[in-house]
Design a protein around this motif. Structure first.
Motif, PDB file in Angstrom:
ATOM      1  N   GLU A   8      36.424 -18.767 103.464  1.00  0.00           N
ATOM      2  CA  GLU A   8      37.512 -17.826 103.783  1.00  0.00           C
ATOM      3  C   GLU A   8      38.022 -17.106 102.538  1.00  0.00           C
ATOM      4  OE1 GLU A   8      40.484 -19.885 106.127  1.00  0.00           O
ATOM      5  OE2 GLU A   8      38.973 -20.152 107.695  1.00  0.00           O
TER       6      GLU A   8
ATOM      7  N   ARG B 220      46.367 -24.280 110.214  1.00  0.00           N
ATOM      8  CA  ARG B 220      46.196 -23.816 108.855  1.00  0.00           C
ATOM      9  C   ARG B 220      46.717 -22.403 108.651  1.00  0.00           C
ATOM     10  NH1 ARG B 220      40.729 -24.306 108.014  1.00  0.00           N
ATOM     11  NH2 ARG B 220      40.416 -22.127 107.575  1.00  0.00           N
ATOM     12  N   HIS B 221      46.558 -21.558 109.644  1.00  0.00           N
ATOM     13  CA  HIS B 221      46.942 -20.162 109.461  1.00  0.00           C
ATOM     14  C   HIS B 221      48.419 -19.891 109.721  1.00  0.00           C
ATOM     15  CE1 HIS B 221      42.872 -19.183 108.597  1.00  0.00           C
ATOM     16  NE2 HIS B 221      42.501 -19.890 109.643  1.00  0.00           N
TER      17      HIS B 221
ATOM     18  N   PHE C 287      35.376 -34.375 107.870  1.00  0.00           N
ATOM     19  CA  PHE C 287      36.173 -33.208 108.223  1.00  0.00           C
ATOM     20  C   PHE C 287      36.771 -32.576 106.960  1.00  0.00           C
ATOM     21  CE2 PHE C 287      40.299 -31.310 109.154  1.00  0.00           C
ATOM     22  CZ  PHE C 287      39.953 -30.396 110.141  1.00  0.00           C
TER      23      PHE C 287
ATOM     24  N   PRO D 158      42.357 -33.773 113.757  1.00  0.00           N
ATOM     25  CA  PRO D 158      41.743 -32.728 112.926  1.00  0.00           C
ATOM     26  C   PRO D 158      41.824 -31.328 113.535  1.00  0.00           C
ATOM     27  CG  PRO D 158      40.294 -34.623 113.097  1.00  0.00           C
ATOM     28  CD  PRO D 158      41.452 -34.892 114.009  1.00  0.00           C
ATOM     29  N   GLU D 159      41.703 -31.252 114.838  1.00  0.00           N
ATOM     30  CA  GLU D 159      41.753 -29.926 115.470  1.00  0.00           C
ATOM     31  C   GLU D 159      43.107 -29.267 115.279  1.00  0.00           C
ATOM     32  OE1 GLU D 159      40.451 -30.242 119.548  1.00  0.00           O
ATOM     33  OE2 GLU D 159      38.626 -31.207 118.804  1.00  0.00           O
TER      34      GLU D 159
ATOM     35  N   VAL E   4      43.176 -28.503 101.177  1.00  0.00           N
ATOM     36  CA  VAL E   4      42.987 -28.877 102.583  1.00  0.00           C
ATOM     37  C   VAL E   4      44.338 -29.381 103.099  1.00  0.00           C
ATOM     38  CG1 VAL E   4      41.821 -30.461 104.158  1.00  0.00           C
ATOM     39  CG2 VAL E   4      40.559 -29.411 102.294  1.00  0.00           C
TER      40      VAL E   4
ATOM     41  N   GLU F  44      36.091 -28.846 105.930  1.00  0.00           N
ATOM     42  CA  GLU F  44      37.264 -27.968 105.884  1.00  0.00           C
ATOM     43  C   GLU F  44      37.349 -27.289 104.512  1.00  0.00           C
ATOM     44  OE1 GLU F  44      38.672 -27.555 108.619  1.00  0.00           O
ATOM     45  OE2 GLU F  44      40.579 -26.580 108.218  1.00  0.00           O
TER      46      GLU F  44
ATOM     47  N   LYS G 102      34.921 -24.567 104.427  1.00  0.00           N
ATOM     48  CA  LYS G 102      35.430 -23.478 105.268  1.00  0.00           C
ATOM     49  C   LYS G 102      36.477 -22.658 104.506  1.00  0.00           C
ATOM     50  CE  LYS G 102      36.581 -23.515 110.171  1.00  0.00           C
ATOM     51  NZ  LYS G 102      36.946 -24.498 111.216  1.00  0.00           N
ATOM     52  N   ILE G 103      37.349 -23.352 103.772  1.00  0.00           N
ATOM     53  CA  ILE G 103      38.390 -22.664 103.010  1.00  0.00           C
ATOM     54  C   ILE G 103      37.752 -21.806 101.908  1.00  0.00           C
ATOM     55  CG2 ILE G 103      40.346 -23.027 101.427  1.00  0.00           C
ATOM     56  CD1 ILE G 103      41.071 -25.481 103.192  1.00  0.00           C
TER      57      ILE G 103
ATOM     58  N   ASP H 226      43.209 -27.763 111.843  1.00  0.00           N
ATOM     59  CA  ASP H 226      42.423 -26.536 111.774  1.00  0.00           C
ATOM     60  C   ASP H 226      43.183 -25.369 112.393  1.00  0.00           C
ATOM     61  OD1 ASP H 226      40.091 -25.410 110.865  1.00  0.00           O
ATOM     62  OD2 ASP H 226      39.187 -25.411 112.866  1.00  0.00           O
TER      63      ASP H 226
END
Lengths: 265, 90
Positions: A248, A78-79, A237, A71-72, A36, A241, A244-245, A75
């Protein structure tokens, strides 16, 4: 699968994950610790350092200061982590008396980022010593360096299953007395399990029981997670997260598998 | 990557125990999978090498099914966790 929160505040979350397996729980744990992303100081340019510490020691100390981030922002970043960079600057001089430089002395132009605590000491200066520097914080993950890990404590344990065979129990009270977490208590005519979640599965009660009346084991489908944030991100979060990872990762792998399948047909 | 009939061996670059272990466990839940394992030669530099053998099913299909199951349980976890947080806040 069931999830139930036990404790939750700004810095930590404790929850029970029921109906899962150790592999899944461990994947979540590993991702929280090492994958994360957060923000940490990654490069420091020293303009003046007459303090007692070498540049690299100060740079290392600065890097380990947890930074509170939106936090946003994480997010979104991250990419394309290389796009985000936050500049900090520090300019302190001890004039008449010794002075401790704290994390709160770090200044930044970015209103969304600040150190989690303003009271982390960096170096102590004596009169005449000066520290002037510029630091750049970047997005990274704990696998590359622990300074980017968003969690301090992050662990799970199996849900304890405690069995007391009342027909064998002689009410000697050893298990109640020796339990390091005060899980058991003695009522009139029997030993009762007062606080099963506190049990660490140390099995000391089994050892001290003269009649072999108590058995403790872990349920490997139910986990008690304890996630403690460094303060850089909210604990819930971090957990989401991580999930979510993992999702992905599955999607990337599925894409690759489908490409391979097409090549083979 | 090597693939022959019901056997398949491949490298998973950029991954470690985190993903390989869930994948292995999930593959073994499939009754058509006979064998699933991986190894990492060195903890610092090793790339995981994954091996799957099935009882006739195309190993790629077995992998796709297993990954879909992991994805589904992750989604379920996210949903349940969000619900648990909002319930706790009440």
């Amino acid at each position: 699968m069931e999830v139930k929160l036990l404790e939750y505040d700004d810095n930590h979350v404790r929850f029970v994950l029921k109906g899962s397996n150790p592999a899944f729980a461990n994947a979540l744990r590993r991702i929280m610790i090492a994958e994360v992303p957060t923000l940490a100081i990654d490069e420091v340019v020293f303009l003046e350092n007459t303090s007692i510490l070498f540049d690299e020691i100060i740079a290392h100390r600065l890097a380990l200061i947890p930074l509170k981030v939106d936090p946003e922002f994480i997010d979104a970043a991250r990419h394309e982590p290389s796009k985000y960079e936050v500049r900090f600057y520090l300019d302190v001089e001890a004039k008449d008396s010794p002075l401790v430089v704290y994390s709160g002395d770090l200044k930044t132009d970015d209103p969304h980022v600040r150190p989690v605590s303003d009271l982390i000491p960096i170096v102590k200066l004596i009169p005449g010593q000066k520290l002037v520097l510029e630091a750049y914080a970047r997005i990274g993950i704990g696998r590359d360096h622990a300074k980017w890990s968003p969690v301090s404590a992050c662990a799970y344990k199996y849900m304890p299953i405690i069995n007391i065979d009342h027909s064998r129990c002689s009410l000697c009270g050893n298990c109640v007395k020796y339990c390091p977490r005060q899980v058991l208590s003695m009522e009139k005519d029997r030993v009762v399990i007062k606080d099963p979640l506190a049990c660490t599965l140390c099995k000391y009660c089994e050892t001290v029981c003269p009649n072999d009346a108590i058995r403790v084991r872990g349920d490997d489908t139910t986990f008690i997670f304890n996630v403690e944030s460094t303060g850089s991100l909210p604990p819930d979060f971090i957990v989401l997260e991580a999930a979510k990872i993992l999702k992905e990762k599955c999607e990337t792998f599925l894409k690759l598998l489908k490409e391979i399948r097409e090549e083979h047909t | 990557m090597k693939k022959t009939g019901n056997e398949m061996e491949f490298e998973l670059e950029g991954e470690g125990h985190t993903f390989c272990n869930v994948l292995r466990k999930e593959l073994l839940n499939d009754p058509n999978v006979e064998y699933a394992a991986y190894r990492i030669d060195h903890p610092l530099v090793g790339v995981p090498v994954f091996y799957v053998r099935t009882k006739g099913k195309d190993p790629i299909e077995a992998l796709i099914d297993a990954t879909n199951r992991i994805r589904k349980s992750t989604e379920e976890f996210m949903e349940k966790f969000k619900k648990a947080v909002s319930e706790y806040r009440k």
